[in-house]
Motif scaffolding. Sequence first.
Motif, PDB file in Angstrom:
ATOM      1  N   SER A 106      -2.393   2.222  11.320  1.00  0.00           N
ATOM      2  CA  SER A 106      -3.239   3.417  11.307  1.00  0.00           C
ATOM      3  C   SER A 106      -4.212   3.332  10.139  1.00  0.00           C
ATOM      4  O   SER A 106      -4.116   2.452   9.287  1.00  0.00           O
ATOM      5  N   ALA A 107      -5.154   4.242  10.124  1.00  0.00           N
ATOM      6  CA  ALA A 107      -6.135   4.326   9.054  1.00  0.00           C
ATOM      7  C   ALA A 107      -6.438   5.797   8.821  1.00  0.00           C
ATOM      8  O   ALA A 107      -6.168   6.637   9.695  1.00  0.00           O
ATOM      9  N   PRO A 108      -6.991   6.154   7.666  1.00  0.00           N
ATOM     10  CA  PRO A 108      -7.381   7.551   7.457  1.00  0.00           C
ATOM     11  C   PRO A 108      -8.295   8.049   8.568  1.00  0.00           C
ATOM     12  O   PRO A 108      -9.052   7.277   9.170  1.00  0.00           O
ATOM     13  N   GLY A 159      -9.359  -0.124  -8.908  1.00  0.00           N
ATOM     14  CA  GLY A 159      -8.855  -1.191  -8.059  1.00  0.00           C
ATOM     15  C   GLY A 159      -8.481  -0.751  -6.656  1.00  0.00           C
ATOM     16  O   GLY A 159      -8.147  -1.598  -5.814  1.00  0.00           O
ATOM     17  N   ARG A 160      -8.550   0.550  -6.392  1.00  0.00           N
ATOM     18  CA  ARG A 160      -8.197   1.052  -5.061  1.00  0.00           C
ATOM     19  C   ARG A 160      -9.450   1.203  -4.198  1.00  0.00           C
ATOM     20  O   ARG A 160     -10.542   1.428  -4.708  1.00  0.00           O
ATOM     21  N   PHE A 161      -9.257   1.097  -2.905  1.00  0.00           N
ATOM     22  CA  PHE A 161     -10.350   1.236  -1.956  1.00  0.00           C
ATOM     23  C   PHE A 161     -10.623   2.720  -1.760  1.00  0.00           C
ATOM     24  O   PHE A 161      -9.699   3.508  -1.549  1.00  0.00           O
ATOM     25  N   LEU A 162     -11.906   3.108  -1.825  1.00  0.00           N
ATOM     26  CA  LEU A 162     -12.256   4.511  -1.657  1.00  0.00           C
ATOM     27  C   LEU A 162     -12.395   4.830  -0.169  1.00  0.00           C
ATOM     28  O   LEU A 162     -13.307   4.344   0.504  1.00  0.00           O
ATOM     29  N   ASP A 163     -11.473   5.643   0.335  1.00  0.00           N
ATOM     30  CA  ASP A 163     -11.530   6.034   1.741  1.00  0.00           C
ATOM     31  C   ASP A 163     -12.809   6.816   2.016  1.00  0.00           C
ATOM     32  O   ASP A 163     -13.421   7.407   1.123  1.00  0.00           O
ATOM     33  N   ASN A 164     -13.189   6.835   3.266  1.00  0.00           N
ATOM     34  CA  ASN A 164     -14.391   7.556   3.652  1.00  0.00           C
ATOM     35  C   ASN A 164     -14.173   9.054   3.526  1.00  0.00           C
ATOM     36  O   ASN A 164     -13.264   9.620   4.145  1.00  0.00           O
ATOM     37  N   ALA A 171       2.694  -2.375   8.167  1.00  0.00           N
ATOM     38  CA  ALA A 171       1.377  -2.158   8.750  1.00  0.00           C
ATOM     39  C   ALA A 171       0.284  -2.253   7.687  1.00  0.00           C
ATOM     40  O   ALA A 171      -0.771  -2.853   7.911  1.00  0.00           O
ATOM     41  N   SER A 172       0.527  -1.672   6.530  1.00  0.00           N
ATOM     42  CA  SER A 172      -0.458  -1.734   5.445  1.00  0.00           C
ATOM     43  C   SER A 172      -0.641  -3.159   4.957  1.00  0.00           C
ATOM     44  O   SER A 172      -1.750  -3.566   4.586  1.00  0.00           O
ATOM     45  N   MET A 173       0.422  -3.936   4.959  1.00  0.00           N
ATOM     46  CA  MET A 173       0.349  -5.320   4.512  1.00  0.00           C
ATOM     47  C   MET A 173      -0.457  -6.163   5.498  1.00  0.00           C
ATOM     48  O   MET A 173      -1.372  -6.900   5.108  1.00  0.00           O
ATOM     49  N   GLU A 223     -11.697   2.789  14.060  1.00  0.00           N
ATOM     50  CA  GLU A 223     -10.455   2.301  14.671  1.00  0.00           C
ATOM     51  C   GLU A 223      -9.864   1.190  13.811  1.00  0.00           C
ATOM     52  O   GLU A 223     -10.589   0.303  13.353  1.00  0.00           O
ATOM     53  N   PRO A 224      -8.544   1.192  13.586  1.00  0.00           N
ATOM     54  CA  PRO A 224      -7.964   0.251  12.629  1.00  0.00           C
ATOM     55  C   PRO A 224      -7.845  -1.185  13.104  1.00  0.00           C
ATOM     56  O   PRO A 224      -7.760  -2.095  12.292  1.00  0.00           O
TER      57      PRO A 224
END
Length: 510
Positions: free
Chosen positions: A91-93, A400-405, A378-380, A98-99
């Motif tokens: 899944s994704a935020p 260092g973290r990805f900024l979600d939309n 799933a995240s891996m 679509e993931p």
Amino acid sequence: MVRWVRGQVVVVGGGPVGMLLACELAGRGVRVVVVESRAAVSGCPKASVLHARAVQCLVRRGYLAGLAGGGGVAPVGGAFHFAGIPGLVISAPSAEPEPVLRCSQEVLERHFEGRARAAGVRVLRGCRVVEVRQGAGGVRVVARGPGGTVVCTGGYLVGADGARSVVRRQAGFVSRTWPATVSAMAGDVRLGEGAVLEEGWHRTERGWVVVRHVGGGVVRLRTLDCRGAQVRRDLPLGLEELRREVGRITGGDVAMGEGRWLSRFSDFSRLALCYRRGRVLLAGDAAHVHFPVGGQGLSAGVLDAVNLGWKLALAVRGRAGASLLDSYDLERRPAARRVIDNTRAQLALMRPGPELDPLRALFGQLLAGGGGESGVLASMVSAQDTVLPARGPDASFWEGRFLDNVVLRTRQGAVDVIGLLREGSALLLLFGDGGAGGGYAGQARRWAGLVRVVHAEPVPRLACDALLVRPDGYVAWASGAGGLAAALTECFGRGAAPARERGVLAGVAG
């Protein structure tokens, strides 16, 4: 006859990784030459899956716009597998695309090449590299093609020339390898009259057969024999041998009328011990190779290109911080090692011995449960768990973290992170009056040509006054964790870009 071709960066390898990197560089004003041994894009089926983090990065740079809805890219939902065990849900935020997307390597390569040529990249097809050299002032690549010898020179060289990389060998890169332990076959076949193979992953006590129906009565087959490595992997694979192997594993005769793209592969793995030697860098399969389970290879290469592109462009233009290019190795090599490790773990679960049945059953229960264990896997697999190394001990949670939309309400109206990053520049996001009070906009003025300052209303889920977001979507700095100027200097050097450079990035993403 000898032709001389000059570029600022020479990319060896015109697959999707090399072409995407060329797009990223050319869009930032870098003169790029791509040298590719194949005369045309191959239709051989290779990678076909893009996982969530790669999809998210490509969307932020606008690269899927020409594919989505046009038949080139198809969402496959979040249902996936781990070691052939169903139930893995990726899944994704909610505000992200679509993931998992299905997109053939051929389609993606053609798309990136079209974008690269439109951006001014010079593509030399049918040219086989025979010599690679680097010196203090640049690199030289000698290739042979139908028109004779071509000598390409430039400031930097990137080897994106696959698992048998000439660049990796000739530039002296050292790798760690894991020897092959299994035998595998692949091919597209047309089944004979009355033959039936059900789509999916099928395990017996003799191995695996993976079946995918690709239309027109053709099925795409993959077989796995865990009894040992192939003695002669270089021998061509014939249809009769593939037919016998499928029959051996399934326990029945399967008639096959014709075959195409027949090949052998194994679980041989390789990881370069560094991704940079002076002016030469590696990306994609030239840097890392692993067993192709989980469809992670294409995505890993895409993420290499997105990570390296903006950094190398800054280095070429003299705008990079002293250690920026070295950060490519520090960030991407551990990610590749994780892919190698998880594919080796999946292969261990796929070995058909009955002693592994309890372990497979346990994984099946964990995946079916949909709990935290499934989420970790799933995240891996989708690379959404990637957190880049922090700059120091005082790093904030966000670094260092990805900024979600997220949607930001700015002075010019509502805009989301995807839209802001499409231009290709870094972002300094200032929330509420925190940015004004802290003087962050003033501190960033020296980097005005490289960093876009965006004032927005506070976002509760971010809970900070300011974020510095890199062009690849990862957070480089957040308020409350050391000085902004230090983070800007580490990425972009000490001075502001000349005024003439400030429009370089406009329109690169399309």
